[in-house]
Design a protein around this motif. Structure first.
Motif, PDB file in Angstrom:
ATOM      1  N   VAL A  64      15.171  -4.591   1.145  1.00 19.45           N
ATOM      2  CA  VAL A  64      14.874  -4.093   2.095  1.00 19.45           C
ATOM      3  C   VAL A  64      13.946  -2.636   2.143  1.00 19.45           C
ATOM      4  N   LEU A  65      14.897  -1.966   1.896  1.00 11.88           N
ATOM      5  CA  LEU A  65      14.183  -0.207   1.295  1.00 11.88           C
ATOM      6  C   LEU A  65      12.377  -0.153   0.830  1.00 11.88           C
ATOM      7  N   ALA A  66      12.592  -1.211  -0.239  1.00  9.58           N
ATOM      8  CA  ALA A  66      11.226  -1.426  -0.650  1.00  9.58           C
ATOM      9  C   ALA A  66      10.049  -2.047   0.325  1.00  9.58           C
ATOM     10  N   GLY A  67      10.365  -2.689   1.266  1.00  9.68           N
ATOM     11  CA  GLY A  67      10.020  -3.502   1.977  1.00  9.68           C
ATOM     12  C   GLY A  67       8.858  -2.129   2.997  1.00  9.68           C
ATOM     13  N   GLN A  68      10.010  -1.293   3.335  1.00  9.17           N
ATOM     14  CA  GLN A  68       9.439  -0.284   3.743  1.00  9.17           C
ATOM     15  C   GLN A  68       8.242   0.815   3.327  1.00  9.17           C
ATOM     16  N   GLY A  69       8.184   0.351   2.139  1.00  8.30           N
ATOM     17  CA  GLY A  69       6.836   1.215   1.597  1.00  8.30           C
ATOM     18  C   GLY A  69       7.341   2.086   0.937  1.00  8.30           C
ATOM     19  N   VAL A  70       8.947   2.058   0.068  1.00 10.24           N
ATOM     20  CA  VAL A  70       9.460   3.000  -0.792  1.00 10.24           C
ATOM     21  C   VAL A  70       9.264   2.554  -2.592  1.00 10.24           C
ATOM     22  N   ASP A  71       8.582   2.997  -2.821  1.00  9.94           N
ATOM     23  CA  ASP A  71       8.088   3.532  -4.335  1.00  9.94           C
ATOM     24  C   ASP A  71       8.643   3.451  -5.624  1.00  9.94           C
ATOM     25  N   PHE A  72       9.482   5.206  -4.588  1.00  6.03           N
ATOM     26  CA  PHE A  72      10.623   5.383  -5.715  1.00  6.03           C
ATOM     27  C   PHE A  72      11.876   5.868  -4.947  1.00  6.03           C
TER      28      PHE A  72
END
Length: 249
Positions: A64-72
């Motif tokens: 879910v975090l990755a799906g909000q544009g979190v790269d690192f």
């Protein structure tokens, strides 16, 4: 008439002095980390975004975090010579599985030797291909907010910690800094080659040669359920291509 003008001049002078005193007080409180402004700086257009997390964010849904544009993600691992973040292992593996590049951070203690702090971190954080360099978080806490330790004491702890981490992980650690910690302890030649992660939630970073900018302490995203409802946001100062090669051994 002259008497009236004289009174106006005195009033203006008093107001000027009071305004200067208020501004100086606010600046000192901000410098000491005792206040944060509710209006935080918004970064310009950057390509690479990240978060930093600890057990305070509770259970993290990394896809879910990755799906909000979190790269690192910078993930808390340890603090001092004994404390270990109970959520680290799950966050480390979860971030990797979701395609979020992980980096582990250590909160520096001024109350135990750097050698034992390094042992604590190394016992928790595996050498992992593709991970970001280890991070040493250098800030103030507890009694050190009002009475910071002197430079010699801090560097006597920090320097062996950095040396041990670099020897083990094969890369120079990142230094997480506030303005106060950077200019108190790190603004000298022997730290010039270390990457810098600067906390500056109100303005563009005012330290030289920074690589990461923590620009918000008060964001709210979907995908975590813990005691802390806020999450810190960060950017990498460079392109996606530069980020992919940053800090590799």
């Amino acid at each position: 008439m002259r008497s009236f003008l004289r009174i106006l001049r005195w009033v203006a002078l008093i107001l000027l002095i009071l305004t200067a005193a208020v501004l100086l007080t606010v600046w000192l409180l901000r410098w000491r980390g005792l206040i944060l402004f509710s209006h935080e700086a918004a970064p310009e257009q950057w390509e690479v975004f990240g978060v930093d997390v600890s057990s305070y964010q509770g259970t993290v849904d990394w896809p879910v975090l990755a799906g909000q544009g979190v790269d690192f993600a910078f993930i808390k691992a340890t603090e001092g010579s004994t404390l270990q973040d109970k959520a680290f292992a799950d966050n480390w593996s979860g971030a990797q599985a979701a395609g979020v590049r992980p980096g582990a951070y250590h909160f520096l203690s001024y109350d135990s030797p750097g050698e034992t702090q390094a042992e604590n971190f190394i016992s928790m954080v595996p050498v992992t291909d593709g991970a970001m360099p280890p991070v040493v978080d250098i800030e103030f806490y507890g009694p050190y907010l009002k009475t910071p330790p002197d430079k010699e004491r801090v560097q006597a702890i920090l320097d062996p910690l950095l040396a041990a981490l670099e020897a083990h992980y094969g890369v120079k650690p990142i230094l997480y800094v506030t303005y106060r910690s950077f200019y108190s302890y790190l603004n000298e030649a022997k730290y010039a080659d270390y990457p810098i992660w600067c906390s500056s939630p109100t303005v563009f970073p005012l330290v030289p040669r920074w690589d990461f900018w923590q620009y918000s302490h008060s964001a709210q995203l979907d995908g975590y359920h813990g005691a802390q409802t806020r999450i810190d946001l960060n950017i990498f100062r460079g392109s996606q291509e530069e980020f992919e090669s940053f800090g590799l051994r």
